[in-house]
Structure formats: C-alpha cells, structure tokens
Write a protein that holds these residues in place. Sequence first.
Motif: not given
Length: 280
Positions: A90-98, A128-141
């Motif tokens: 549920g997360l992406e990585r774009t660089g160190p600590n991002q 485990q869902l790493h973080r809830v996306d504030p832009n997408i309802p958790i039901e959809e995720s």
Amino acid sequence: MNTTTSLTYQLRGVWELDRIGYGAMQLTGPGVWGDAPDRELAKRVLRTAVESGVNFIDTADSYGPHTNEVLIREALSSYYPNIVVATKGGLERTGPNQWPINGHPAHIRQAIDGSLQRLGKDEIQLWQLHRVDPNIPIEESLGPVADAVKAGKILQVGLSEVDIPTIERAEKVVPIVSVQNLYNLAERKWETVVDYTAERGIAFIPWYPLASGPDKLQKRIGALADKYEATPAQVALAWLLRRSPNILLIPGTKSLIHLQENLRAAKIPLSDDDFFSLSV
C-alpha cells in the motif's frame, strides 16, 4: 492494563506465536532504500532469530523496495513450515525515506502478487495494509485483498496506523486479525486501540517499540534497567509485553548481539510496582 505476562499469543486460533518476533526493516540500506549492505550478515541475523525461537517475521514490499522480501526468502524458505511471515503493501517508494501512499485497487492487487513471488510462497499468512490512502475509501483498497483471501493467496489480513472507526469499516470487507500502529513507552496515542483490539481478539503490533521518550522517562527506565541488570531497551520491551496480552513485538536490528538482547526481554520479571511506575 495487563498485570501478567504470557509469552505466546494465539493469532485468531490459527498460530501460536512467540510474542517477541522480528521486524526485518533494518535489513536494508540507508533510508530503508536498497538491499542490505552486508547480505550474508543479514541472512545470519534472520536465521539466528528463528533458531533462537522467533516464529513471527514482519516485512513489507516497500522495504528496499522489494529487496527485504527476497532476502527473507533466501534466508528462511527452509524454515517456512514453522514460522509466520507477515508482509505489507500500500506504499510506493520514490527514494530513501520517501513513502507515498497508494491504496488504488490495481496497486494493491499488484503488491499482493509481487509479495507472493518475492517471498516464494503460494499463500501469504498475514498481509497488512501498510497505510490507508486518504484519497481512496478503505473499502475499495481492501477489495482486492478480500478477493485474494477468497482465492487462497492470503490467509489473514491486518491494518497499520488505523483508529477504531477505520478498523470497523475494514471489518465489513474482510476480517481483521492484527493492527500495527506506532506505540511505545513514550508514544501512547493509540492506547484506546490497544484496549479495543485486546477486547476483540485482534493482535496489536507496535512499530518503533524502542523509543525511549523524554529525559524523565529515560531516567526511570535507566533505574529499572540497573535494578534488573538489563538494558533500557529490554525494559521497554518488557513493559510492552506486560501492557496487554495481545501485543506482539517486532523489534528490528542488524546486530546479532542486539538481537539476543531483545529476545532476553521476555525473561525480565517486571514487578507490578515497576510496571505501573512506567505506565503513568
């Protein structure tokens, strides 16, 4: 608050887990980016953890990214029948600590399939869902997660950094067996979630369990460490074990010495007075 300490926890009746597990995040490069600088040592740490009795390993597709799951497969695949490997997506990585959040169903579906491949598993025991996306309802995720459960790709499902209403929303989509939130002696934001999950038979997995807190708290921990001939980190872990019987610990380290120190925290017999002195 709990005043007795059991050293195992039954995760929804499926596995009896040792309550001190191992979090593998530190077995990556700086900023949780890239592979372990010393892969052979990292493998040794993982194998030593399991050979010392750890049967719960926590990782995520974002650690590296991806390198941590591959490392676990290479080090521990022969131990798979006797351990639970939990991963997250549920997360992406774009660089160190991002850590950009991506709860889009297509990304979640891809994350699940990628973790299965990298871990070399037919079924993820705990996803485990790493973080809830504030832009997408958790039901959809969680839609693709529920589909993966039905397809036998995931056995059980957890969440991370969530409040009680979010847990309740998630449980309308798929049963939730664990919650992984920031919690330690110094950071008590999620006290109500610890108690809620205990009441519901849901495991609570504190991340960053060894934060020592302000100077006043450090002095108290230090005094108790001297009393029990332990390290401050061991006292912090012992307090968490006493805090609630549903707490599963996943302290991480890249040091074989610190690994053994963490595991010995289970043997520290905090008295009631000492436990409550740290709890206030």
